[in-house]
Scaffold this motif. Structure first.
Motif, PDB file in Angstrom:
ATOM      1  N   TRP A   1       0.830  -1.198   0.000  1.00  0.00           N
ATOM      2  CA  TRP A   1       0.000   0.000   0.000  1.00  0.00           C
ATOM      3  C   TRP A   1       0.871   1.257   0.000  1.00  0.00           C
ATOM      4  CZ3 TRP A   1      -1.022   3.660   4.029  1.00  0.00           C
ATOM      5  CH2 TRP A   1      -2.065   4.546   3.731  1.00  0.00           C
ATOM      6  N   VAL A   2       1.900   1.292   0.858  1.00  0.00           N
ATOM      7  CA  VAL A   2       2.805   2.443   0.921  1.00  0.00           C
ATOM      8  C   VAL A   2       3.529   2.614  -0.419  1.00  0.00           C
ATOM      9  CG1 VAL A   2       4.905   3.356   2.011  1.00  0.00           C
ATOM     10  CG2 VAL A   2       3.087   2.397   3.425  1.00  0.00           C
ATOM     11  N   ALA A   3       3.998   1.529  -0.994  1.00  0.00           N
ATOM     12  CA  ALA A   3       4.682   1.596  -2.296  1.00  0.00           C
ATOM     13  C   ALA A   3       3.746   2.157  -3.363  1.00  0.00           C
ATOM     14  CB  ALA A   3       5.190   0.213  -2.705  1.00  0.00           C
TER      15      ALA A   3
ATOM     16  N   GLN B   1      10.988   2.647   5.576  1.00  0.00           N
ATOM     17  CA  GLN B   1      10.779   1.532   6.500  1.00  0.00           C
ATOM     18  C   GLN B   1       9.322   1.631   6.945  1.00  0.00           C
ATOM     19  OE1 GLN B   1      10.978  -1.669   8.455  1.00  0.00           O
ATOM     20  NE2 GLN B   1      12.988  -1.068   7.740  1.00  0.00           N
ATOM     21  N   VAL B   2       8.560   0.551   6.818  1.00  0.00           N
ATOM     22  CA  VAL B   2       7.134   0.555   7.157  1.00  0.00           C
ATOM     23  C   VAL B   2       6.937  -0.232   8.446  1.00  0.00           C
ATOM     24  CG1 VAL B   2       4.814  -0.109   6.387  1.00  0.00           C
ATOM     25  CG2 VAL B   2       6.520   0.661   4.710  1.00  0.00           C
ATOM     26  N   ASN B   3       6.316   0.402   9.429  1.00  0.00           N
ATOM     27  CA  ASN B   3       5.987  -0.264  10.690  1.00  0.00           C
ATOM     28  C   ASN B   3       4.512  -0.028  10.977  1.00  0.00           C
ATOM     29  OD1 ASN B   3       8.572  -1.258  11.583  1.00  0.00           O
ATOM     30  ND2 ASN B   3       9.148   0.870  11.827  1.00  0.00           N
ATOM     31  N   GLY B   4       3.833  -1.038  11.456  1.00  0.00           N
ATOM     32  CA  GLY B   4       2.419  -0.895  11.769  1.00  0.00           C
ATOM     33  C   GLY B   4       2.068  -1.697  12.999  1.00  0.00           C
ATOM     34  N   GLY B   5       0.942  -1.369  13.567  1.00  0.00           N
ATOM     35  CA  GLY B   5       0.470  -2.092  14.736  1.00  0.00           C
ATOM     36  C   GLY B   5      -0.586  -1.304  15.472  1.00  0.00           C
TER      37      GLY B   5
ATOM     38  N   ASP C   1       0.767  12.822   7.452  1.00  0.00           N
ATOM     39  CA  ASP C   1      -0.210  11.914   6.875  1.00  0.00           C
ATOM     40  C   ASP C   1       0.377  11.458   5.537  1.00  0.00           C
ATOM     41  OD1 ASP C   1      -3.304  11.069   6.709  1.00  0.00           O
ATOM     42  OD2 ASP C   1      -2.603  11.737   4.735  1.00  0.00           O
ATOM     43  N   LEU C   2       0.442  10.155   5.287  1.00  0.00           N
ATOM     44  CA  LEU C   2       1.121   9.624   4.100  1.00  0.00           C
ATOM     45  C   LEU C   2       0.515  10.148   2.795  1.00  0.00           C
ATOM     46  CD1 LEU C   2       3.183   7.729   2.756  1.00  0.00           C
ATOM     47  CD2 LEU C   2       1.440   5.944   2.882  1.00  0.00           C
TER      48      LEU C   2
ATOM     49  N   ALA D   1       8.608   0.856  -5.112  1.00  0.00           N
ATOM     50  CA  ALA D   1       8.601  -0.599  -5.233  1.00  0.00           C
ATOM     51  C   ALA D   1       8.899  -1.217  -3.876  1.00  0.00           C
ATOM     52  CB  ALA D   1       9.653  -1.050  -6.242  1.00  0.00           C
ATOM     53  N   ARG D   2       8.138  -2.247  -3.537  1.00  0.00           N
ATOM     54  CA  ARG D   2       8.367  -2.970  -2.289  1.00  0.00           C
ATOM     55  C   ARG D   2       9.621  -3.822  -2.420  1.00  0.00           C
ATOM     56  NH1 ARG D   2       7.016  -8.105  -0.640  1.00  0.00           N
ATOM     57  NH2 ARG D   2       7.149  -8.322   1.600  1.00  0.00           N
TER      58      ARG D   2
END
Length: 129
Positions: A32-34, A66-70, A115-116, A40-41
């Motif tokens: 999603w971020v890519a 760097q993608v972090n989620g939670g 916000d992305l 590109a992931r």
């Protein structure tokens, strides 16, 4: 099924299932971020420093992401601070929050939170939705 003390039956997932679901969710977040940033992931499961790479374009700089989620990653202080900045921004401005981290015995660090989608639109990255 597991029966709680309240008498309600719940489905119990083992650690392996929970881990697979978390990994799958993390990969989906990276895709999603890519997509939002037009990058590109990085497909490896190496745990390296880059999950998404955005190459420089004519009007944009390259990004190493760097993608972090939670569920507990952001707290209400961060959410309300970013919401306040976004509410105050003008039509040509980008709202952001600067979080100051002062860990005991370590160097103070400042982190900027955007916000992305607003960040991508403002800087001309990727898709614009």
């Amino acid at each position: 099924l597991r029966k709680r003390s309240s008498g309600v039956k719940t489905q119990c997932m083992d650690k392996a299932t929970t881990g697979r679901l978390a990994k799958s969710r993390g990969k989906a977040d990276e895709r999603w971020v890519a997509k939002i940033l037009g990058g590109a992931r990085h497909p490896a499961d190496t745990g390296g420093g880059e999950d998404v790479h955005v190459s420089p374009g004519l009007a944009t700089q390259g990004l190493c992401v760097q993608v972090n989620g939670g569920q507990r990653l952001l707290n209400d202080t961060i959410r309300s601070g970013l919401d306040a900045a976004r509410a105050a921004m003008g039509p040509t401005e980008l709202g952001c929050l600067v979080v100051i981290d002062r860990p005991a015995g370590r160097k103070t660090r400042a982190v900027v939170v955007f916000d992305l989608i607003e960040f991508a639109r403002y800087h001309g990255y990727g898709i614009q939705d």
